[in-house]
Write an enzyme that holds these catalytic residues in place. Structure first.
Site, PDB file in Angstrom:
ATOM      1  N   HIS A 360       6.222   4.689   2.635  1.00 51.88           N
ATOM      2  CA  HIS A 360       5.587   3.393   2.416  1.00 51.88           C
ATOM      3  C   HIS A 360       6.363   2.469   1.496  1.00 51.88           C
ATOM      4  O   HIS A 360       5.891   1.360   1.220  1.00 51.88           O
ATOM      5  CB  HIS A 360       4.181   3.587   1.824  1.00 51.88           C
ATOM      6  CG  HIS A 360       3.145   3.984   2.814  1.00 51.88           C
ATOM      7  ND1 HIS A 360       2.509   3.089   3.641  1.00 51.88           N
ATOM      8  CD2 HIS A 360       2.631   5.197   3.116  1.00 51.88           C
ATOM      9  CE1 HIS A 360       1.642   3.726   4.409  1.00 51.88           C
ATOM     10  NE2 HIS A 360       1.698   5.004   4.111  1.00 51.88           N
ATOM     11  N   LYS A 551      -3.886  -9.155  -3.866  1.00 48.48           N
ATOM     12  CA  LYS A 551      -3.156  -7.897  -3.731  1.00 48.48           C
ATOM     13  C   LYS A 551      -2.870  -7.346  -5.124  1.00 48.48           C
ATOM     14  O   LYS A 551      -3.083  -8.022  -6.132  1.00 48.48           O
ATOM     15  CB  LYS A 551      -1.867  -8.072  -2.938  1.00 48.48           C
ATOM     16  CG  LYS A 551      -0.972  -9.199  -3.417  1.00 48.48           C
ATOM     17  CD  LYS A 551       0.220  -9.397  -2.471  1.00 48.48           C
ATOM     18  CE  LYS A 551      -0.180 -10.078  -1.187  1.00 48.48           C
ATOM     19  NZ  LYS A 551       0.027  -9.285   0.007  1.00 48.48           N
ATOM     20  N   ARG A 552      -2.408  -6.114  -5.152  1.00 49.01           N
ATOM     21  CA  ARG A 552      -2.020  -5.493  -6.410  1.00 49.01           C
ATOM     22  C   ARG A 552      -1.018  -6.390  -7.136  1.00 49.01           C
ATOM     23  O   ARG A 552      -0.136  -6.977  -6.517  1.00 49.01           O
ATOM     24  CB  ARG A 552      -1.410  -4.120  -6.101  1.00 49.01           C
ATOM     25  CG  ARG A 552      -0.914  -3.334  -7.278  1.00 49.01           C
ATOM     26  CD  ARG A 552      -0.647  -1.894  -6.857  1.00 49.01           C
ATOM     27  NE  ARG A 552       0.168  -1.816  -5.648  1.00 49.01           N
ATOM     28  CZ  ARG A 552       1.498  -1.649  -5.634  1.00 49.01           C
ATOM     29  NH1 ARG A 552       2.161  -1.569  -6.777  1.00 49.01           N
ATOM     30  NH2 ARG A 552       2.166  -1.566  -4.499  1.00 49.01           N
ATOM     31  N   LYS A 557       5.700  -8.469  -5.582  1.00 52.43           N
ATOM     32  CA  LYS A 557       4.754  -9.253  -4.768  1.00 52.43           C
ATOM     33  C   LYS A 557       4.732 -10.721  -5.193  1.00 52.43           C
ATOM     34  O   LYS A 557       4.189 -11.564  -4.499  1.00 52.43           O
ATOM     35  CB  LYS A 557       3.359  -8.630  -4.850  1.00 52.43           C
ATOM     36  CG  LYS A 557       3.303  -7.237  -4.201  1.00 52.43           C
ATOM     37  CD  LYS A 557       1.927  -6.624  -4.281  1.00 52.43           C
ATOM     38  CE  LYS A 557       1.876  -5.214  -3.719  1.00 52.43           C
ATOM     39  NZ  LYS A 557       2.004  -5.171  -2.247  1.00 52.43           N
ATOM     40  N   THR A 659      -0.850  -5.205   4.853  1.00 51.30           N
ATOM     41  CA  THR A 659      -1.953  -5.266   5.820  1.00 51.30           C
ATOM     42  C   THR A 659      -2.878  -6.435   5.501  1.00 51.30           C
ATOM     43  O   THR A 659      -3.596  -6.906   6.374  1.00 51.30           O
ATOM     44  CB  THR A 659      -2.765  -3.954   5.846  1.00 51.30           C
ATOM     45  OG1 THR A 659      -3.197  -3.632   4.514  1.00 51.30           O
ATOM     46  CG2 THR A 659      -1.946  -2.820   6.427  1.00 51.30           C
ATOM     47  N   LYS A 663      -5.103  -9.030   8.021  1.00 49.94           N
ATOM     48  CA  LYS A 663      -6.523  -9.348   7.872  1.00 49.94           C
ATOM     49  C   LYS A 663      -6.737 -10.858   7.765  1.00 49.94           C
ATOM     50  O   LYS A 663      -7.632 -11.422   8.406  1.00 49.94           O
ATOM     51  CB  LYS A 663      -7.079  -8.659   6.627  1.00 49.94           C
ATOM     52  CG  LYS A 663      -7.054  -7.145   6.687  1.00 49.94           C
ATOM     53  CD  LYS A 663      -7.204  -6.523   5.310  1.00 49.94           C
ATOM     54  CE  LYS A 663      -6.856  -5.042   5.353  1.00 49.94           C
ATOM     55  NZ  LYS A 663      -6.691  -4.453   4.017  1.00 49.94           N
TER      56      LYS A 663
END
Length: 814
Positions: A360, A551-552, A557, A659, A663
């Site tokens: 991952h 998100k985290r 990110k 993901t 969504k």
């Protein structure tokens, strides 16, 4: 007739709920609260699952079907009442059942706590995969840990994150079945004895220094239409000796419980901080604990039915979800060789034939490795087995590539650099028959970076399985308004087959349909605005663009890039108030790991910027910033249907898949993103006109990193970025501590590993393209409809079907 049947079923369900409330919970209707009604309702719904569940389990063995065992440290399942009721087709029946009792279904479902069993994408993916496995009628078990507190509950005080235990089990979990009769002993430490069993054979016997019991808790996983039900089996740690009675009687009441507390800490908290040696050891204990319990359990079940471990690869597919369960390779070898006297070569064939591994991440810190001294102390027999696996592995590499010392060092399971460490990704790769990435780009990068040398010597090992999401949860349940519109537009078959979404494509040019699509979004945004007002005491305009990054919190990110662009936009609006700025609400949510101090500082910066922007009357309603606390599945189910713009802005080459992007796109949000992870495939599916791509490519990022001056050069080339950095580092947004962000801004001027400065201007320009599209209402909603229409391929049903046919070799019955 159907209405009569529904009324009768509602009456039967109502009676069952009242019975559960009265006789299982000892509550009266007049004294029951929402939580009581939830528990009673869940128990009544659960009863309707049990017969199908038991039949599915029995049939799998009766027909000799191959079964999938999905090992994951996280299963972020969220609330289950609506999930189960929807998949059983009971939503309206349940509403009708509760109404005469004066009970509102929505209040009941909101009384359910979120199961705190995961952190982010990896855990939510595991939950989606379990639901798709059941929906496709593939016999499967999920194996993980039943965390009593799971991931922490995030409390934000003056913008600083504080972590508190999540008490999701405080009032019990009505979905699970305790299985105290199913338990396995998990050993740690101790010594290994070599016992001669014949002149030519030695047997190794591990004598653990301590033993912890893994006790099973089972949750049924209901597939679509309730036609198949699988099992999520989570393990709870229990001490074999709960109390040292002699010490207790001598007055050491706390010390008498110390060993129990230490052993049972294994299943207390997800991802305990690993800043200390004790924290690192606890993480390794957690990983071995659930992996060993899972393997002992599936081996026990297999032997009971088939009698011989040699048939394991024919009847069992074990999927390792990342490196957390990678110790399974050594554990299955131990079970075969030590406990069942299977010769090494046969045991290795069994192990590799049964196990496959999903990678991952390319991040070095997430590709786990464990110090050899810790492994030797905690898992001495496994360390011996790993050494022997490595010896055989390197012998085969040496035979094929004689004299290539660099290659041998690269593919060795033991890193010999700064302290010897066991490379768990390498172990998982060597011990698996297939290794997969989770997007086309990520799988390609696996072959070119972290597993480059492995790919050279085993070119058929790595395959791609792009992630997906379950549309039952992220469309039908989260966005019933849009679901109803889709059913009306393309027919009810869309509920069974995500590919039917393509029927919307012609309707993207229908102004009337676009208006109805926009009306659904507006209703969702009004609900979201009410939540923001409730949680943050902040008024936002539902007519504004809802720009979402959920998100985290992590540097790769790049929430920081989003915040800095927010500052630049704020300055631009103030400088040029006469321009027709597209109104925006910037919505953030996410948790930072407890020990990740830079990520916590990014959260604080978001709050500091929000305080200034939201308090400045000169920007009016053209810009608002909201950071919602304690991000979880339930909050995501509110935000996702309300989002207009989806922020997927990770540094290229660092996000494996994502993901959340799927969504949000499914629910009609347009993506602004880099060519990273599954964004690449989303671009291919939705079309370049319906997505805002910006920034460096993976290859360009790698080239920039070799230039030590790229950070300063990017700032020098962008006056806008320079002004933003100067404002932040001088304390404009932190007057109470002017130097709070100085070091963080200096990192952008320096090496800037995550390319925040390098991508800033491109990102700012892409945001202005999004503004222009937003102000052309017809064009925006056309793109929104096309995003929904072209997301069918990103269903987790498609992903699981690919795993089934190309990795697991199991048939799909539905």
């Amino acid at each position: 007739m159907a209405n009569t049947d529904t009324a009768q079923d509602a009456a039967a369900l109502r009676a069952a709920i009242v019975r559960k409330l009265t006789y299982d919970m000892g509550k009266s209707r007049s004294g029951a609260r929402d939580r009581d009604w939830f528990l009673a309702t869940a128990l009544a719904v659960r009863d309707r699952v049990i017969d199908r569940w038991l039949e599915a389990t029995r049939a799998a063995y009766a027909h000799g079907e191959k079964q999938v065992y999905y090992l994951s440290l996280e299963f972020l399942v969220g609330r289950l009442l609506r999930d189960n009721v929807s998949n059983l087709g009971l939503v309206e029946t349940l509403r009708e059942a509760l109404a005469p009792l004066g009970v509102d279904f929505d209040a009941v479902r909101q009384a359910e706590p979120d199961a705190a069993l995961g952190n982010g994408g990896l855990g939510r993916l595991a939950a989606c995969f379990m639901e798709s496995l059941a929906s496709l009628a593939i016999p499967a078990f999920g194996y993980g840990i039943r965390y009593e507190h799971g991931l922490f509950r995030q409390i934000l005080r003056e913008g600083w994150q504080h972590e508190y235990p999540e008490d999701w089990l405080q009032f019990g979990n009505p979905w699970e079945f305790a299985r105290p009769e199913i338990s396995h002993d998990i050993g740690f430490g101790g010594s290994v004895e070599a016992v001669r069993v014949s002149e030519d054979e030695m047997r190794h016997v591990w004598h653990p220094g301590e033993t912890v019991q893994a006790v099973a808790y089972d949750t049924p996983v209901v597939g679509w239409r309730g036609e198949h039900v699988n099992t999520l089996r989570l393990w709870s740690a229990r001490a074999l000796d709960p109390l040292k009675l002699e010490a207790f009687n001598f007055g050491d009441h706390v010390g008498a419980l110390a060993d129990r507390m230490r052993q049972e800490a294994i299943s207390k908290v997800l991802y305990p901080s690993d800043e200390s040696p004790a924290g690192q050891e606890l993480r390794l204990r957690q990983e071995y604990f659930f992996t060993s319990a899972a393997l002992q359990d599936l081996v026990r079940r297999h032997l009971r039915v088939y009698g011989d471990l040699r048939s394991l690869p024919d009847k069992v597919a074990i999927q390792l979800n990342d490196t957390h369960p990678a110790i399974a390779v050594a554990e299955l070898m131990r079970i075969c060789v030590d406990l069942h006297a299977i010769p090494w070569d046969e045991a290795w064939a069994i192990t590799r034939g049964s196990i496959s591994y999903t990678n991952h991440t390319l991040l070095p810190e997430a590709l786990e490795s464990w110090a050899v001294p810790l492994m030797e102390r905690l898992l001495p027999r496994h360390m011996q087995i790993i050494y022997l696996i490595n010896a055989h592995h390197l012998d085969s590499v040496r035979a094929a590539h004689a004299g290539d010392v660099r290659l041998l060092s690269s593919v060795s399971l033991i890193e010999e650099g700064h302290g010897r460490r066991v490379r768990m990704g390498h172990l998982a790769f060597v011990g698996s028959h297939k290794v997969n990435g989770v997007s086309a780009l990520h799988s390609d990068l696996l072959k070119r970076t972290v597993f480059r040398d492995f790919h050279a010597i085993t070119p058929d090992r790595i395959t791609n399985k792009t992630n997906g999401i379950t549309f039952r949860r992220w469309l039908q349940q989260s966005n019933p308004g849009l679901t109803g519109l889709l059913v009306e537009a393309v027919g009810p078959a869309v509920l069974n087959d995500a590919a039917r979404l393509e029927g919307l494509i012609p309707l993207a040019d229908d102004a009337g349909f676009r208006d109805r699509f926009a009306a659904v979004k507006r209703a969702n945004k009004e609900a979201m605005a009410a939540l923001i007002r409730q949680q943050l005491d902040l008024r936002v305009d539902p007519a504004a663009m809802f720009d979402v990054q959920i998100k985290r919190i992590h540097e790769y990110k790049r929430q920081l890039l989003n915040i800095l662009e927010t500052v630049a936009l704020y300055d631009a609006i103030r400088s040029q108030p006469h321009l027709d700025w597209a109104p925006r609400v910037k919505i953030f949510a996410g948790k930072a790991a407890a020990s990740y101090h830079r990520a916590k500082l990014i959260i604080k910066l978001a709050h500091d910027v929000a305080r200034v922007v939201n308090g400045d009357p000169t920007v009016r309603d053209r810009l608002k910033v909201a950071f919602l606390p304690n991000y979880n599945v339930s909050l995501a189910e509110m935000i996702v249907p309300a989002a207009d713009l989806s922020e997927q802005i990770s540094t290229a080459g660092m996000e494996a898949s994502g993901t959340g992007n799927m969504k949000l796109g499914l629910n009609g949000a347009l993506t602004i993103g880099t060519l990273d992870g599954a964004n690449v495939e989303m671009l291919e599916h939705v079309g370049a006109d319906n997505i805002f791509i910006f920034g460096l490519t993976t290859e360009e990022v790698e080239a920039r990193r070799h230039d030590g001056s790229h950070g300063a050069a990017a700032v020098q080339a962008s006056p806008r970025l320079g002004e933003v950095l100067e404002a932040v580092e001088s304390g404009v947004f932190s007057p109470d501590d002017a130097g709070r962000y100085r070091e963080m801004m200096a990192s952008i001027r320096g090496h800037d590993y995550f390319m925040v400065g390098a991508d800033f201007d491109s990102y700012f320009e892409a945001q202005r393209r999004a503004d222009a599209r937003w102000q052309d209402s017809g064009a925006w909603w056309r793109s929104a409809v096309l995003n929904t229409a072209r997301m069918g391929w990103f269903s987790s049903d498609r992903t699981i079907a690919e795993y089934a046919s190309e990795i697991w070799d199991v048939p799909i019955k539905r």
